[in-house]
Design a protein around this motif. Sequence first.
Motif, PDB file in Angstrom:
ATOM      1  N   ALA A  45      10.952  24.958  10.974  1.00 35.33           N
ATOM      2  CA  ALA A  45      10.142  26.124  10.629  1.00 35.33           C
ATOM      3  C   ALA A  45       9.867  26.986  11.849  1.00 35.33           C
ATOM      4  N   THR A  46       9.519  26.357  12.961  1.00 33.77           N
ATOM      5  CA  THR A  46       9.216  27.101  14.179  1.00 33.77           C
ATOM      6  C   THR A  46      10.427  27.884  14.658  1.00 33.77           C
ATOM      7  N   GLU A  47      11.593  27.251  14.621  1.00 33.69           N
ATOM      8  CA  GLU A  47      12.816  27.937  15.041  1.00 33.69           C
ATOM      9  C   GLU A  47      13.097  29.142  14.159  1.00 33.69           C
ATOM     10  N   THR A  48      12.865  28.987  12.862  1.00 31.06           N
ATOM     11  CA  THR A  48      13.130  30.097  11.950  1.00 31.06           C
ATOM     12  C   THR A  48      12.213  31.271  12.240  1.00 31.06           C
ATOM     13  N   ARG A  49      10.925  30.988  12.460  1.00 34.29           N
ATOM     14  CA  ARG A  49       9.997  32.066  12.764  1.00 34.29           C
ATOM     15  C   ARG A  49      10.401  32.771  14.059  1.00 34.29           C
ATOM     16  N   GLU A  50      10.814  31.997  15.056  1.00 36.91           N
ATOM     17  CA  GLU A  50      11.240  32.608  16.313  1.00 36.91           C
ATOM     18  C   GLU A  50      12.502  33.444  16.114  1.00 36.91           C
ATOM     19  N   ALA A  51      13.432  32.919  15.296  1.00 38.76           N
ATOM     20  CA  ALA A  51      14.662  33.672  15.023  1.00 38.76           C
ATOM     21  C   ALA A  51      14.346  34.957  14.272  1.00 38.76           C
ATOM     22  N   GLU A  52      13.412  34.877  13.313  1.00 41.19           N
ATOM     23  CA  GLU A  52      13.032  36.076  12.567  1.00 41.19           C
ATOM     24  C   GLU A  52      12.396  37.114  13.490  1.00 41.19           C
ATOM     25  N   ARG A  53      11.594  36.631  14.443  1.00 39.96           N
ATOM     26  CA  ARG A  53      10.990  37.565  15.402  1.00 39.96           C
ATOM     27  C   ARG A  53      12.067  38.214  16.272  1.00 39.96           C
ATOM     28  N   ARG A  54      13.067  37.411  16.676  1.00 36.44           N
ATOM     29  CA  ARG A  54      14.137  37.987  17.484  1.00 36.44           C
ATOM     30  C   ARG A  54      14.939  39.002  16.689  1.00 36.44           C
ATOM     31  N   ILE A  55      15.220  38.656  15.424  1.00 40.97           N
ATOM     32  CA  ILE A  55      15.974  39.591  14.579  1.00 40.97           C
ATOM     33  C   ILE A  55      15.190  40.879  14.402  1.00 40.97           C
ATOM     34  N   ALA A  56      13.876  40.739  14.163  1.00 40.62           N
ATOM     35  CA  ALA A  56      13.046  41.941  14.017  1.00 40.62           C
ATOM     36  C   ALA A  56      13.046  42.755  15.308  1.00 40.62           C
ATOM     37  N   GLY A  57      13.020  42.053  16.458  1.00 34.49           N
ATOM     38  CA  GLY A  57      13.068  42.762  17.732  1.00 34.49           C
ATOM     39  C   GLY A  57      14.385  43.487  17.940  1.00 34.49           C
ATOM     40  N   PHE A  58      15.488  42.822  17.561  1.00 33.88           N
ATOM     41  CA  PHE A  58      16.796  43.464  17.686  1.00 33.88           C
ATOM     42  C   PHE A  58      16.906  44.664  16.760  1.00 33.88           C
ATOM     43  N   ALA A  59      16.370  44.505  15.537  1.00 34.22           N
ATOM     44  CA  ALA A  59      16.421  45.620  14.592  1.00 34.22           C
ATOM     45  C   ALA A  59      15.608  46.804  15.100  1.00 34.22           C
ATOM     46  N   GLN A  60      14.433  46.500  15.683  1.00 35.92           N
ATOM     47  CA  GLN A  60      13.610  47.570  16.229  1.00 35.92           C
ATOM     48  C   GLN A  60      14.307  48.249  17.398  1.00 35.92           C
ATOM     49  N   GLU A  88       0.844  -1.177   0.000  1.00 33.73           N
ATOM     50  CA  GLU A  88       0.000   0.000   0.000  1.00 33.73           C
ATOM     51  C   GLU A  88       0.880   1.226   0.000  1.00 33.73           C
ATOM     52  N   GLY A  89       0.287   2.408  -0.227  1.00 40.29           N
ATOM     53  CA  GLY A  89       1.078   3.633  -0.338  1.00 40.29           C
ATOM     54  C   GLY A  89       0.785   4.617   0.765  1.00 40.29           C
ATOM     55  N   LYS A  90       1.826   5.350   1.107  1.00 37.76           N
ATOM     56  CA  LYS A  90       1.690   6.393   2.134  1.00 37.76           C
ATOM     57  C   LYS A  90       2.443   7.618   1.658  1.00 37.76           C
ATOM     58  N   SER A  91       1.763   8.759   1.591  1.00 33.96           N
ATOM     59  CA  SER A  91       2.421   9.963   1.118  1.00 33.96           C
ATOM     60  C   SER A  91       2.974  10.754   2.276  1.00 33.96           C
ATOM     61  N   ARG A  92       4.038  11.460   2.010  1.00 27.42           N
ATOM     62  CA  ARG A  92       4.673  12.253   3.059  1.00 27.42           C
ATOM     63  C   ARG A  92       4.183  13.684   2.998  1.00 27.42           C
ATOM     64  N   ALA A  93       3.850  14.217   4.146  1.00 28.17           N
ATOM     65  CA  ALA A  93       3.378  15.599   4.192  1.00 28.17           C
ATOM     66  C   ALA A  93       4.533  16.552   3.973  1.00 28.17           C
ATOM     67  N   SER A  94       4.209  17.772   3.583  1.00 30.38           N
ATOM     68  CA  SER A  94       5.249  18.759   3.269  1.00 30.38           C
ATOM     69  C   SER A  94       5.671  19.523   4.505  1.00 30.38           C
ATOM     70  N   PRO A  95       6.970  19.822   4.641  1.00 30.35           N
ATOM     71  CA  PRO A  95       7.445  20.633   5.757  1.00 30.35           C
ATOM     72  C   PRO A  95       7.160  22.095   5.544  1.00 30.35           C
ATOM     73  N   TRP A  96       7.096  22.850   6.593  1.00 31.84           N
ATOM     74  CA  TRP A  96       6.960  24.302   6.476  1.00 31.84           C
ATOM     75  C   TRP A  96       7.811  24.988   7.516  1.00 31.84           C
ATOM     76  N   SER A  97       8.466  25.955   7.206  1.00 35.02           N
ATOM     77  CA  SER A  97       9.351  26.898   7.887  1.00 35.02           C
ATOM     78  C   SER A  97      10.694  26.377   8.354  1.00 35.02           C
ATOM     79  N   VAL A  98      11.441  27.138   9.207  1.00 33.84           N
ATOM     80  CA  VAL A  98      12.876  27.046   9.334  1.00 33.84           C
ATOM     81  C   VAL A  98      13.405  27.240  10.737  1.00 33.84           C
ATOM     82  N   ARG A  99      14.721  27.145  10.791  1.00 34.81           N
ATOM     83  CA  ARG A  99      15.387  27.436  12.046  1.00 34.81           C
ATOM     84  C   ARG A  99      16.652  28.214  11.763  1.00 34.81           C
ATOM     85  N   LEU A 100      17.016  29.126  12.611  1.00 34.95           N
ATOM     86  CA  LEU A 100      18.233  29.903  12.453  1.00 34.95           C
ATOM     87  C   LEU A 100      19.144  29.585  13.620  1.00 34.95           C
TER      88      LEU A 100
END
Length: 417
Positions: free
Chosen positions: A202-217, A31-43
């Motif tokens: 993906a979760t790590e990347t979003r958190e890193a992007e938020r931190r970078i945005a916070g540092f930039a601000q 039988e067949g099983k498809s793999r779901a797609s990943p989303w987002s990153v980590r920095l």
Amino acid sequence: MSVDTSVTNQADAGFLLPFDEPNLRFDRGREGKSRASPWSVRLGAMTEESSDRRRNARVGLEVAIYSILGFWLFYVLIATAQSFITGWGNQGELAQRRLAVTVAGIGITFLLYVILRRADDRSFGTRIAVAFVAAVPAAIAIAMINYYFFNVYKPEEIYADQAMIREMATHPKIWKSVAEIAVSRYFFLAAWAALYLAISYATETREAERRIAGFAQAAKEAEIRALRYQVNPHFLFNTLNSLSSLVMTDRNVEAESMIMNLSTFYRTSLSGDPMDDVPLSEEVRLQRLYLDIEAVRFPERLKTRIDVPEELMNLCVPGLILQPLVENAIKYGVSGVNRPVTIAITARSERGKLVLTVADDGKGPANADEHGTGVGLANVRDRLQARFGSRAGVVSHAPKEGGFVVTLAMPEVRGSC
């Protein structure tokens, strides 16, 4: 000093995974099983302490449970479809055993999730290795459970061929069958682990992007505060020089008036946060106060004209944004001549932008850059750039008839001050 304050109205110029159910050496369906797609990153560069990273789960429990349930639901659907297509009898019994295998598989996959969670503080390469190594015993455990329910536990209830049942009971290569099932289950679990790692990444990347945005601000706010605080010492230096001149020439009344005006100016200007905008009306009031201070120095030479439409008075501008320009007009336009000089502050709305102008009709600069030296014009330009980016600008020029004109353009901001 004469002050002519008028109000005018200006025109607004995957891959397939095998499932063996039943997995018998006599009839191995796939039988067949498809793999779901990943989303987002980590920095990785923005990593924090291991305890903090473990505390802030990259993949929450709810997301993990939904992904596990989704994978195994897909398994049930594929296995059931295969069973109907291949024409197995006693579909009800098969469904019950399939459900038992699924429940056990969900539990084992959740244990795999717990192992991966405990490796969250490791490097991404290490977590990949942990995922694919931990999937091996998990796949073997699921394979043994699958083999038990479909090959050992009451096989006569799902197989009509008695010869097949006897051969299943006496076949010496049970572990070979288990290994074949384990291989298919390993790719199934590896696909889920890949999804988990992708979501974690993906979760790590979003958190890193938020931190970078916070540092930039934070950096932007620090820059704005530094530029704002740069204004007051410069103004104080000039004013104290003027005050010193008055005292040395025994002009005590004028010196006392200047001290009172200076006190009022600083009490007003320093009471606000440098990050806050102020209404244009407040900015105009502060510049009038400053001009009153300078009028003590130049009672016969300094004249002012303020022309700001009433409907623009509530627009928000960076605090003391006009101060360096008015200071330059005093320094270069008034102090260097022996005739009356008018300093004009005007405002207008033009295509959605607030346009402020500070002009004087003094002698004009000796060269094109004279008015832009020091902290004056550069300070204003930098503050507008930090506050509005490319949406604001500064233009200056020296008319042929004399004097100097500086024009600021910035977005019209309402209601935030």
